[in-house]
Design a protein around this motif. Structure first.
Motif, PDB file in Angstrom:
ATOM      1  N   GLN A 131       0.829  -1.208   0.000  1.00  0.00           N
ATOM      2  CA  GLN A 131       0.000   0.000   0.000  1.00  0.00           C
ATOM      3  C   GLN A 131       0.864   1.260   0.000  1.00  0.00           C
ATOM      4  O   GLN A 131       1.981   1.249   0.494  1.00  0.00           O
ATOM      5  N   ILE A 132       0.285   2.348  -0.515  1.00  0.00           N
ATOM      6  CA  ILE A 132       1.023   3.612  -0.500  1.00  0.00           C
ATOM      7  C   ILE A 132       0.904   4.285   0.865  1.00  0.00           C
ATOM      8  O   ILE A 132       1.742   5.095   1.219  1.00  0.00           O
ATOM      9  N   VAL A 133      -0.138   3.956   1.620  1.00  0.00           N
ATOM     10  CA  VAL A 133      -0.240   4.505   2.968  1.00  0.00           C
ATOM     11  C   VAL A 133      -0.324   3.350   3.956  1.00  0.00           C
ATOM     12  O   VAL A 133      -0.876   2.303   3.648  1.00  0.00           O
ATOM     13  N   GLN A 134       0.255   3.550   5.118  1.00  0.00           N
ATOM     14  CA  GLN A 134       0.304   2.497   6.121  1.00  0.00           C
ATOM     15  C   GLN A 134      -0.870   2.672   7.080  1.00  0.00           C
ATOM     16  O   GLN A 134      -0.777   3.405   8.049  1.00  0.00           O
ATOM     17  N   GLN A 135      -1.955   2.005   6.760  1.00  0.00           N
ATOM     18  CA  GLN A 135      -3.110   2.081   7.653  1.00  0.00           C
ATOM     19  C   GLN A 135      -3.097   0.904   8.602  1.00  0.00           C
ATOM     20  O   GLN A 135      -2.461  -0.120   8.330  1.00  0.00           O
ATOM     21  N   ALA A 144       4.948   4.851 -11.780  1.00  0.00           N
ATOM     22  CA  ALA A 144       5.306   5.197 -10.398  1.00  0.00           C
ATOM     23  C   ALA A 144       6.812   5.305 -10.264  1.00  0.00           C
ATOM     24  O   ALA A 144       7.323   6.216  -9.608  1.00  0.00           O
ATOM     25  N   GLN A 203      12.236   8.175   5.931  1.00  0.00           N
ATOM     26  CA  GLN A 203      11.335   9.318   5.841  1.00  0.00           C
ATOM     27  C   GLN A 203      10.867   9.798   7.205  1.00  0.00           C
ATOM     28  O   GLN A 203      10.737  10.991   7.433  1.00  0.00           O
ATOM     29  N   HIS A 204      10.608   8.857   8.112  1.00  0.00           N
ATOM     30  CA  HIS A 204       9.895   9.234   9.330  1.00  0.00           C
ATOM     31  C   HIS A 204      10.694   9.168  10.618  1.00  0.00           C
ATOM     32  O   HIS A 204      10.243   9.682  11.634  1.00  0.00           O
ATOM     33  N   SER A 205      11.819   8.478  10.619  1.00  0.00           N
ATOM     34  CA  SER A 205      12.384   8.155  11.916  1.00  0.00           C
ATOM     35  C   SER A 205      13.817   8.674  12.093  1.00  0.00           C
ATOM     36  O   SER A 205      14.774   8.022  11.678  1.00  0.00           O
ATOM     37  N   PRO A 206      13.976   9.843  12.707  1.00  0.00           N
ATOM     38  CA  PRO A 206      15.327  10.400  12.896  1.00  0.00           C
ATOM     39  C   PRO A 206      16.219   9.503  13.732  1.00  0.00           C
ATOM     40  O   PRO A 206      17.421   9.383  13.445  1.00  0.00           O
ATOM     41  N   TYR A 247      15.786  10.053   0.684  1.00  0.00           N
ATOM     42  CA  TYR A 247      15.453  10.601   2.004  1.00  0.00           C
ATOM     43  C   TYR A 247      16.669  10.577   2.928  1.00  0.00           C
ATOM     44  O   TYR A 247      16.895  11.505   3.697  1.00  0.00           O
ATOM     45  N   LEU A 283      -8.597  -1.107   9.816  1.00  0.00           N
ATOM     46  CA  LEU A 283      -9.182  -0.072   8.967  1.00  0.00           C
ATOM     47  C   LEU A 283      -9.057  -0.451   7.498  1.00  0.00           C
ATOM     48  O   LEU A 283      -9.953  -0.199   6.699  1.00  0.00           O
TER      49      LEU A 283
END
Lengths: 548, 519
Positions: B192-196, B478, B333-336, B415, B200
């Motif tokens: 998926q492109i988003v991690q839901q 993509a 991307q998200h985790s420094p 990133y 959900l």
């Protein structure tokens, strides 16, 4: 230094925001109003801010001609060829009724779905068998009753597409606007302008070519936005779909063909009133007041993931925080959500008075300012911690704080009393987080309550502060409709305003950035040409955050 | 010395160990959930199959009377079928789709022994589900044989053709499901492109699954009726002969087959069958593609095989590599805090082993794709235009079949390079920056050239009402977009500092285009 805030005890404070899910305290700060602003200079045009004060003149030609300020543009209303469109109700007049009932039913099913089909069968009772037309009439009545019930829950669903865009757009008086949407390119000096005639023009100061984008699906443009980290892609929110244009910056064509546009649509997702690219350029969000789901688009693959949440009745406005960690999505009901973009979970923020009309993020994404319909204040939510850190380290805001009281204030001018303030149409924060522009709705009925743009000075460090800067005024008779800050103006902030006269002007705010380097990307900024003396402390702070 | 030998010896075992730990547990959990969802699904099926508009109270009483030994037995059978379906999915799933470039290739895929086993398996399970449905609905469908009176007076066992129709329908639907699965690449699992959250995602996909099963059941039953009308006598006579049953009142006349109640029951049963199977598939997809967080740096030598650099460089199993790449793209991307582990130096020694392993693997992935594209271009150029037109589109899809890996590699690298501008204390990224830039620009060149070929830029037709995951059809678009964004991410971050980076004149010119936002 004189400061004029008063913190009320949180238990006795009456706030207009109520919270669910978890207990949050709230703080209400009583602040001075717009009365602390420098008085209006009526009949004058604001040219720029320099040395801590707004300079104005009687004509826009007096502005300091700097080659880094884009020239102002003018789109006279008369110059636009406005085509009259056939309304959907007039369709029947053109429809060939010699077609069989079957053919017409199929067409009605295609165009209007179930209700269209039922309507077609019911109205052509002379051809259809009696039992069929009676049955479909009954089903149609039940459907209408259900939808009217739905409409009483969510009154906005009864609006037409255009009325809905008008209601939820960030643009003031959208249907009457010559310039309906505007977007600066995030990295270069080009910008896109959507006009009343449904065309989009792209201006680039470095090029003589002005591409004009037209597409048969490009109707009632509510918003445009350039894709970050890309030179060419422009997303357009249209009445029935999203368009993503790919305008080759090296192309010499003035009319890119419609094959340059990707059409993104999803059943039930129209009209699209708001779009937001992720700051990393990978995802596009779109919102429609008729659709409870917010769409996350993978534009290259033309696929979408609906993020469905019950409650609110739709999504009206989206704003992605500049650091990419949060998204604000407001609904037509007194409820908005703040999404966290890693696992796409959201916090619900119910309001009491009205829906969230507009919102903007600080450059580091730690602070959200928003305004609520029916209230004359600006609220702030503060997000502490970094979302990338382990879950325990991230803390959402506990309370919304009132940071500015924008109640109506009357100024005496030679032309009579002028009242400014009131409800907010839109908010914009410059990319360095030092100037906050607020567009007031005004009162179109009352001559002395014009729509006006007020600009605040903001400071994030060491504490969050809000100071008055001044009002931005245009030509006499011109009303501000739409505003946006330039994403990477090197000499301070550049506010672009679109006026009711069809004029687009740019107001520069020259200042030395207190935060030093630019928070955004783009290499080291060069020194501004207009040097400014250190901040003048005679100005009064409107809001100062208390550090406990 | 010994550690390396030990590592080599232990590697195959460790690989299996991790894949058991991650994939098998996830598969088991997804199958368990599918079985748990069976009771509510069956309840709805029973309600719908017994529903009678005229006697609503009778419907309820009939539903309640179902709680008997035979129905419990059939319910256990259904659970077994779900477990079997789950195992087949686990055995046949793939993260890289096999794209048939021609009709003949597709046919050979369909006739492959492995696929044949899959089809037979689905066919048998279809028969079992068909039997369970027939027993559950009861009445005239209940038994295969029924007592009947032949003209001369004494009773005998006759064939109950309604029951047989159900069994054969199950077989037909199961078989066609398996064949369609090959054509639609149903075993392909996309990310998926988003991690839901899993719940959900499941909730969001449920309406689609219901719609797909109902539509596919409709078409399958329609085709089945036609086939049964013409060929139904073959299994019928066979069954009669084997079980010594008599056949009276054959059902292969149009009027009897078009019995609305029979059609409805067939359709609802087929929908039930497909729905339970698709739910199993959906849950498997959701569980398997969930983000798995690999440790960037292993604290103990025992679990060093689980660390991100290690899993990234391993070739097999593919799913683990994909999960590692997904994790890399997300952490970059998200985790420094995890990024700082990537940029860290080894203790002792002071070597950036983590960064070297990660960037090296990503770069080799990109280089492989560049090479593949160049080779393809060569073939097209030598074979001429005529051949390239005949399979232009599918082979283009096949070229980019595993491009999800490249997309993550590009995202992860760009990133990390972006973050290194402020976070890389030891300058470990600087040393690799020239090769990252040049490999991205080389790939950009190859991709640009590929998209100039006919058919490469034509968009596929989207199918919305099927469980088919058509992500692989658009992966090349993509990839193109991600590649450009990745280069822009680096040029925007470093700006004019990039002029200090060594590179060829041609690449510098290309990079200048990016710096001026003219690409």
């Amino acid at each position: 230094m004189f400061s004029c805030y008063l913190v009320l005890d949180s238990s006795s404070a009456k706030s207009d925001l109520a919270y669910e899910n978890r207990e949050r305290g709230f703080t209400m700060v009583k602040m001075c109003s717009l009365a602390l602003f420098p008085p209006l200079s009526y009949g004058q045009i604001t040219l720029c801010e320099s040395n801590n004060e707004l300079l104005s003149g009687t004509s826009s030609d007096e502005a300091l001609k700097q080659d880094f300020i884009p020239p102002s543009l003018h789109f006279p209303r008369e110059s636009l060829k406005l085509h009259s469109r056939p309304e959907s109700s007039s369709k029947a007049a053109f429809l060939d009724h010699s077609e069989t009932l079957w053919m017409r039913s199929a067409a009605a099913w295609r165009d209007g779905g179930l209700s269209g089909l039922l309507n077609e069968i019911t109205t052509s009772h002379s051809e259809a068998p009696k039992w069929l037309s009676v049955t479909s009439g009954c089903i149609l009545a039940v459907l209408r009753w259900v939808s009217s019930f739905h409409g009483s829950l969510f009154p906005h669903v009864t609006l037409s597409s255009e009325d809905m865009i008008t209601e939820f757009s960030q643009v003031l008086n959208w249907p009457d606007c010559v310039v309906r949407a505007f977007s600066w390119h995030p990295h270069t000096d080009k910008f896109a302008v959507a006009l009343l005639d449904d065309s989009i023009k792209i201006y680039n100061p470095k090029s003589a070519i002005t591409p004009t984008l037209k597409h048969r699906l490009q109707r009632n443009v509510a918003a445009v936005q350039w894709k970050p980290l890309c030179a060419s892609a422009l997303a357009v929110a249209c009445q029935n779909c999203l368009l993503v244009w790919h305008v080759d910056p090296c192309s010499l064509s003035t009319r890119p063909s419609s094959s340059c546009a990707q059409v993104l649509s999803h059943p039930g997702h129209s009209p699209v009133t708001s779009i937001a690219w992720s700051p990393s350029g990978s995802l596009l969000l779109s919102a429609s007041p008729m659709d409870m789901s917010m769409m996350v688009w993978d534009v290259a693959a033309e696929s979408c993931v609906p993020l469905h949440r019950v409650g609110g009745g739709g999504v009206t406005f989206l704003s992605w925080s500049p650091d990419g960690s949060h998204v604000l999505s407001s609904t037509p009901s007194p409820l908005f959500r703040v999404w966290e973009t890693r696992t796409w979970t959201c916090e619900r923020w119910p309001c009491i008075k009205g829906r969230c009309q507009s919102g903007c993020w600080s450059p580091d994404g730690s602070r959200l300012l928003f305004s609520v319909q029916g209230e004359t204040v600006i609220y702030a939510l503060t997000f502490t911690g970094t979302p990338g850190a382990p879950a325990s380290g991230f803390r959402g805001p506990e309370a919304a704080v009132v940071v500015a009281d924008l109640s109506e204030t009357t100024f005496n001018t030679p032309d009579g009393d002028v009242t400014v303030g009131g409800e907010v149409q839109s908010l914009a924060w410059d990319p360095r987080g030092e100037r906050l522009a607020v567009l007031f709705k005004g009162d179109p009925q009352a001559a002395n309550k014009p729509a006006i743009v007020a600009v605040f000075k903001t400071r994030a460090n060491p504490v969050f502060e809000l100071l008055p800067c001044g009002f931005v005024q245009g030509e006499p008779g011109a009303e501000p409709r739409l505003m946006q800050f330039h994403p990477n103006f090197r000499h301070g902030a550049l506010l672009t305003l679109c006026w009711s006269t069809g004029r687009i002007t740019h107001v520069p705010f020259y200042f030395l950035s207190t935060s030093g380097s630019f928070v955004g990307l783009g290499g080291s900024p060069s020194l501004p040409r207009l040097q400014e003396k250190p901040a003048d402390f005679s100005h009064q702070s409107l809001f100062t955050e208390l550090i406990s | 010395g010994w550690a390396a030998v030990n590592g080599v010896l232990r590697r195959p075992f460790e690989c299996i160990c991790l894949s058991v730990q991650v994939i098998c547990w996830r598969a088991a959990a997804s199958i368990a959930w599918s079985v748990l969802l069976l009771p509510p699904t069956t309840a709805v099926f029973v309600l719908l199959s017994k529903f009678s508009l005229l006697q609503p109270i009778q419907t309820i009483s009939e539903c309640l009377s179902l709680i008997s030994a035979s129905s419990i037995f059939s319910f256990i059978l259904l659970g077994g079928v779900i477990v079997m379906v789950g195992f087949l999915i686990l055995e046949y799933y793939t993260v890289i789709p096999t794209i048939a470039c021609s009709k003949i290739a597709l046919l050979s895929q369909l006739l492959h022994p492995r696929q044949f086993i899959n089809s037979i398996g689905h066919c048998l399970m279809g028969v079992i589900v068909g039997w369970c449905c027939a027993v559950t609905i009861g009445h005239r469908y209940k038994m295969l044989g029924r007592p009947c009176k032949i003209s001369d007076g004494y009773s005998q066992m006759c064939l109950n053709e309604h029951h047989l129709i159900f069994l054969l329908a199950g077989a037909f639907v199961g078989f066609s499901h398996s064949l369609l699965g090959v054509i639609h690449n149903i075993n392909y699992i996309s990310f998926q492109i988003v991690q839901q959250h899993k719940y959900l995602r499941f909730k969001g996909s449920l309406p689609l699954v219901l719609k797909c099963s109902a539509t596919q059941a409709f078409y399958s039953v329609r085709n089945y009726i036609v086939v049964y009308f013409f060929l139904g006598y073959i299994p019928k006579t066979w069954v009669c002969k084997t079980l010594n049953l008599h056949s009276v009142h054959p059902l292969d006349s149009i009027a009897v087959l078009l019995d609305l109640s029979l059609l409805y029951h067939l359709w609802i049963s087929a929908t039930f069958l497909l729905f339970t199977w698709y739910i199993t598939l959906l849950l498997f997809r959701i569980f398997v593609t969930e983000v798995y967080t690999f440790p960037v740096q292993s604290t103990f030598t025992e679990d060093s095989h689980q660390s991100l650099p290690k899993v990234l460089t391993d070739k097999q199993p593919m799913i683990l590599k994909f999960l590692a790449l997904q994790d890399l793209a997300l952490l970059s991307q998200h985790s420094p805090s995890r990024r700082s582990e990537v940029f860290s130096l080894s203790q002792p020694g002071g070597h950036p082993h983590n960064w070297n392993a990660i960037s090296g693997e990503c770069l080799s992935l990109l280089a492989a794709l560049t090479q593949r594209l160049a080779a393809y271009h060569e073939t097209v150029a030598t074979n001429g235009r005529a051949k390239s037109l005949s399979s232009g589109k599918a082979s283009s899809q096949a070229l980019f079949a595993d491009s999800q890996a490249h997309i993550w590699a590009l995202e992860g690298l760009s990133y990390l390079v972006q973050a290194s501008f402020t976070e890389d204390q030891f300058g470990v990224v600087q040393t690799t920056l020239p090769s990252i830039l040049s490999s991205m620009l080389l790939l950009q060149e190859a991709v640009d050239r590929h998209f100039k070929l006919p058919h490469a830029s034509s968009k596929p037709v989207r199918s919305t009402s099927s469980m088919e995951d058509s992500t692989y059809k658009t992966l090349r678009f993509a990839l193109r977009a991600t590649l450009k964004t990745a280069i822009y991410r680096i040029t925007t971050t470093f700006g004019d500092h990039l002029n200090a980076v060594e590179m060829s004149a041609e690449h510098r010119k290309r990079l200048q285009q990016f710096l001026q936002y003219k690409e």
